[in-house]
Scaffold this motif. Structure first.
Motif, mmCIF file in Angstrom:
data_model
loop_
_atom_site.group_PDB
_atom_site.id
_atom_site.type_symbol
_atom_site.label_atom_id
_atom_site.label_comp_id
_atom_site.label_asym_id
_atom_site.label_seq_id
_atom_site.Cartn_x
_atom_site.Cartn_y
_atom_site.Cartn_z
ATOM 1 N N LYS A 145 46.221 39.169 39.016
ATOM 2 C CA LYS A 145 46.687 40.563 39.089
ATOM 3 C C LYS A 145 47.404 40.841 40.412
ATOM 4 O O LYS A 145 48.421 41.536 40.451
ATOM 5 C CB LYS A 145 45.510 41.532 38.926
ATOM 6 N N ALA A 146 46.848 40.296 41.500
ATOM 7 C CA ALA A 146 47.476 40.489 42.810
ATOM 8 C C ALA A 146 48.853 39.827 42.857
ATOM 9 O O ALA A 146 49.806 40.381 43.404
ATOM 10 C CB ALA A 146 46.572 39.928 43.913
ATOM 11 N N ILE A 147 48.938 38.644 42.249
ATOM 12 C CA ILE A 147 50.218 37.930 42.182
ATOM 13 C C ILE A 147 51.224 38.723 41.358
ATOM 14 O O ILE A 147 52.405 38.855 41.736
ATOM 15 C CB ILE A 147 50.012 36.513 41.597
ATOM 16 N N ALA A 148 50.768 39.291 40.253
ATOM 17 C CA ALA A 148 51.655 40.105 39.407
ATOM 18 C C ALA A 148 52.173 41.322 40.177
ATOM 19 O O ALA A 148 53.304 41.770 39.986
ATOM 20 C CB ALA A 148 50.913 40.552 38.146
ATOM 21 N N ALA A 149 51.333 41.840 41.090
ATOM 22 C CA ALA A 149 51.705 43.048 41.845
ATOM 23 C C ALA A 149 52.716 42.784 42.943
ATOM 24 O O ALA A 149 53.671 43.550 43.110
ATOM 25 C CB ALA A 149 50.454 43.691 42.441
ATOM 26 N N VAL A 150 52.521 41.709 43.720
ATOM 27 C CA VAL A 150 53.382 41.509 44.899
ATOM 28 C C VAL A 150 54.011 40.129 44.996
ATOM 29 O O VAL A 150 54.815 39.877 45.897
ATOM 30 C CB VAL A 150 52.601 41.799 46.220
ATOM 31 N N GLY A 151 53.640 39.207 44.098
ATOM 32 C CA GLY A 151 54.184 37.849 44.163
ATOM 33 C C GLY A 151 53.302 36.947 45.015
ATOM 34 O O GLY A 151 52.836 37.352 46.085
ATOM 35 N N ALA A 152 53.078 35.739 44.533
ATOM 36 C CA ALA A 152 52.204 34.797 45.246
ATOM 37 C C ALA A 152 52.695 34.508 46.659
ATOM 38 O O ALA A 152 51.904 34.316 47.583
ATOM 39 C CB ALA A 152 52.078 33.491 44.453
ATOM 40 N N GLN A 153 54.018 34.489 46.834
ATOM 41 C CA GLN A 153 54.580 34.155 48.152
ATOM 42 C C GLN A 153 54.243 35.219 49.199
ATOM 43 O O GLN A 153 54.387 34.982 50.398
ATOM 44 C CB GLN A 153 56.097 33.958 48.060
ATOM 45 N N ASN A 154 53.796 36.394 48.741
ATOM 46 C CA ASN A 154 53.453 37.476 49.662
ATOM 47 C C ASN A 154 51.950 37.598 49.894
ATOM 48 O O ASN A 154 51.495 38.549 50.537
ATOM 49 C CB ASN A 154 54.011 38.799 49.140
ATOM 50 N N ILE A 155 51.176 36.651 49.389
ATOM 51 C CA ILE A 155 49.728 36.655 49.601
ATOM 52 C C ILE A 155 49.383 35.475 50.504
ATOM 53 O O ILE A 155 49.448 34.324 50.078
ATOM 54 C CB ILE A 155 48.973 36.577 48.265
ATOM 55 N N ALA A 156 49.068 35.772 51.756
ATOM 56 C CA ALA A 156 48.877 34.704 52.748
ATOM 57 C C ALA A 156 47.603 33.910 52.507
ATOM 58 O O ALA A 156 47.569 32.704 52.733
ATOM 59 C CB ALA A 156 48.868 35.295 54.155
ATOM 60 N N THR A 157 46.548 34.589 52.063
ATOM 61 C CA THR A 157 45.267 33.891 51.912
ATOM 62 C C THR A 157 44.346 34.640 50.969
ATOM 63 O O THR A 157 44.542 35.841 50.723
ATOM 64 C CB THR A 157 44.571 33.718 53.289
ATOM 65 N N ASN A 158 43.370 33.928 50.434
ATOM 66 C CA ASN A 158 42.207 34.522 49.776
ATOM 67 C C ASN A 158 41.010 34.044 50.582
ATOM 68 O O ASN A 158 40.739 32.846 50.646
ATOM 69 C CB ASN A 158 42.105 34.062 48.315
ATOM 70 N N GLN A 159 40.324 34.978 51.238
ATOM 71 C CA GLN A 159 39.185 34.619 52.080
ATOM 72 C C GLN A 159 37.914 34.701 51.228
ATOM 73 O O GLN A 159 37.578 35.764 50.714
ATOM 74 C CB GLN A 159 39.093 35.562 53.287
ATOM 75 N N ILE A 160 37.236 33.565 51.073
ATOM 76 C CA ILE A 160 36.091 33.497 50.172
ATOM 77 C C ILE A 160 34.921 32.747 50.808
ATOM 78 O O ILE A 160 35.114 31.942 51.720
ATOM 79 C CB ILE A 160 36.456 32.786 48.843
ATOM 80 N N GLU A 161 33.726 33.014 50.299
ATOM 81 C CA GLU A 161 32.573 32.207 50.697
ATOM 82 C C GLU A 161 32.804 30.781 50.208
ATOM 83 O O GLU A 161 33.050 30.552 49.024
ATOM 84 C CB GLU A 161 31.283 32.771 50.087
ATOM 85 N N LEU A 162 32.738 29.841 51.117
ATOM 86 C CA LEU A 162 32.970 28.445 50.750
ATOM 87 C C LEU A 162 32.279 27.554 51.766
ATOM 88 O O LEU A 162 32.526 27.650 52.968
ATOM 89 C CB LEU A 162 34.468 28.143 50.700
ATOM 90 N N HIS A 163 31.351 26.745 51.277
ATOM 91 C CA HIS A 163 30.597 25.823 52.128
ATOM 92 C C HIS A 163 30.143 24.649 51.265
ATOM 93 O O HIS A 163 30.362 24.665 50.041
ATOM 94 C CB HIS A 163 29.412 26.550 52.788
ATOM 95 N N PRO A 164 29.521 23.620 51.847
ATOM 96 C CA PRO A 164 29.165 22.455 51.040
ATOM 97 C C PRO A 164 28.303 22.761 49.812
ATOM 98 O O PRO A 164 28.388 22.057 48.804
ATOM 99 C CB PRO A 164 28.409 21.569 52.042
ATOM 100 N N TYR A 165 27.498 23.826 49.864
ATOM 101 C CA TYR A 165 26.648 24.162 48.719
ATOM 102 C C TYR A 165 27.346 25.090 47.717
ATOM 103 O O TYR A 165 26.815 25.349 46.643
ATOM 104 C CB TYR A 165 25.349 24.818 49.194
ATOM 105 N N LEU A 166 28.502 25.635 48.084
ATOM 106 C CA LEU A 166 29.305 26.490 47.189
ATOM 107 C C LEU A 166 30.778 26.167 47.459
ATOM 108 O O LEU A 166 31.403 26.776 48.315
ATOM 109 C CB LEU A 166 29.044 27.974 47.434
ATOM 110 N N GLN A 167 31.304 25.195 46.718
ATOM 111 C CA GLN A 167 32.646 24.706 47.059
ATOM 112 C C GLN A 167 33.767 25.448 46.340
ATOM 113 O O GLN A 167 34.936 25.241 46.638
ATOM 114 C CB GLN A 167 32.700 23.195 46.870
#
Length: 271
Positions: free
Chosen positions: A142-164
């Motif tokens: 949905k975010a890509i549809a709104a502004v284009g993938a090239q305009n989304i610098a990052t998705n900040q998510i919980e990510l660690h060895p137990y949740l990859q």
């Protein structure tokens, strides 16, 4: 309008740090060489982060400052105004990256509306880049549809060895969207893992350095926080550590889908 979607691979997080604690952490971090500082409206520490930056003597041009818009401020008539308030607290005329912190609860504000407002903020020069946080694949689409993938610098998510978080990470990568890993050390839970400890021993490194190096070798940015100067200094050394393919495979096998951040009313249906 496209943007240069490069963000530093290593930065300093400030989640849960308040008052003098966050001032000391940021000043120590800047003194040690950190240049990316990550904060958020809901952390209640933007003013202290701004004070620490001002007192550090590090020129603004050398810094990369990230903040995140809180859910109360997603409406078109509120978002830009709230970011301007953040800039006053941070003592700067722009941030380098502004993120939508969580999906809008109950979809009260549409993705198209808040991404559009975020794009407006960038057009006004209030932020150099824009992005998202805690978005699943459906919301990323949905975010890509709104502004284009090239305009989304990052998705900040919980990510660690137990949740990859592989589904989200792989989809983001396929769209050219960078992943920023938060809670990379899983509140310290992964540091005593025997696999991590063995790899650390082989490299004469700390467990934290191994985990941070692992995330960066996957291509993710990391933003660990610490209130201890010694840990801040030690964590920086993760940037020089290279793990072998066999070690990366060992850490890959630790994934058990263990999510530590899942606030009711905010979390999307995770992939």
């Amino acid at each position: 309008m496209t943007t240069d979607n490069t963000i530093p691979a290593f930065g300093l997080g400030t989640f849960r740090l308040k008052g003098q604690v966050v001032i000391d952490s940021v000043k120590n971090g800047l003194d040690l060489g950190y240049r990316l500082i990550d904060t958020a409206q809901i952390y209640g520490n933007e003013a202290e982060v701004g004070q620490a930056i001002a007192e550090s003597g590090v020129p603004r041009s050398k810094l990369f400052i990230t903040t995140k818009i809180w859910t109360d401020n997603y409406a078109k008539d509120k978002l830009v105004l709230s970011l301007k308030e953040s800039l006053v607290k941070l003592r700067t005329d722009h941030v380098d990256l502004t993120l939508i912190h969580w999906p809008s609860p109950g979809n009260a504000v549409s993705v198209a509306e808040f991404m559009g407002a975020l794009a407006d903020a960038r057009a006004q020069g209030l932020t150099r880049q824009i992005g998202i946080s805690n978005f699943n694949v459906a919301l990323m689409k949905k975010a890509i549809a709104a502004v284009g993938a090239q305009n989304i610098a990052t998705n900040q998510i919980e990510l660690h060895p137990y949740l990859q978080n592989r589904k989200v990470a792989e989809f983001a990568k396929s769209q050219g969207i960078h992943i920023t890993s938060y809670m990379t050390l899983a509140y310290g839970k992964v540091l005593a893992d025997p696999v991590i400890e063995a790899i650390a021993k082989a490299h004469n490194a700390t467990s934290a350095q191994v985990v941070l190096a692992w995330a960066m070798q996957l291509g993710h940015a990391v933003i660990p926080s610490s209130t201890q100067r010694a840990n801040l200094e030690s964590n920086l050394k993760a940037q020089q550590l290279r793990l072998t393919d066999a070690e990366l495979a060992q850490i890959a096998a630790l994934d058990r889908g263990e999510r530590l951040t899942d606030p009711a009313g905010l979390s999307p249906a995770w992939d």
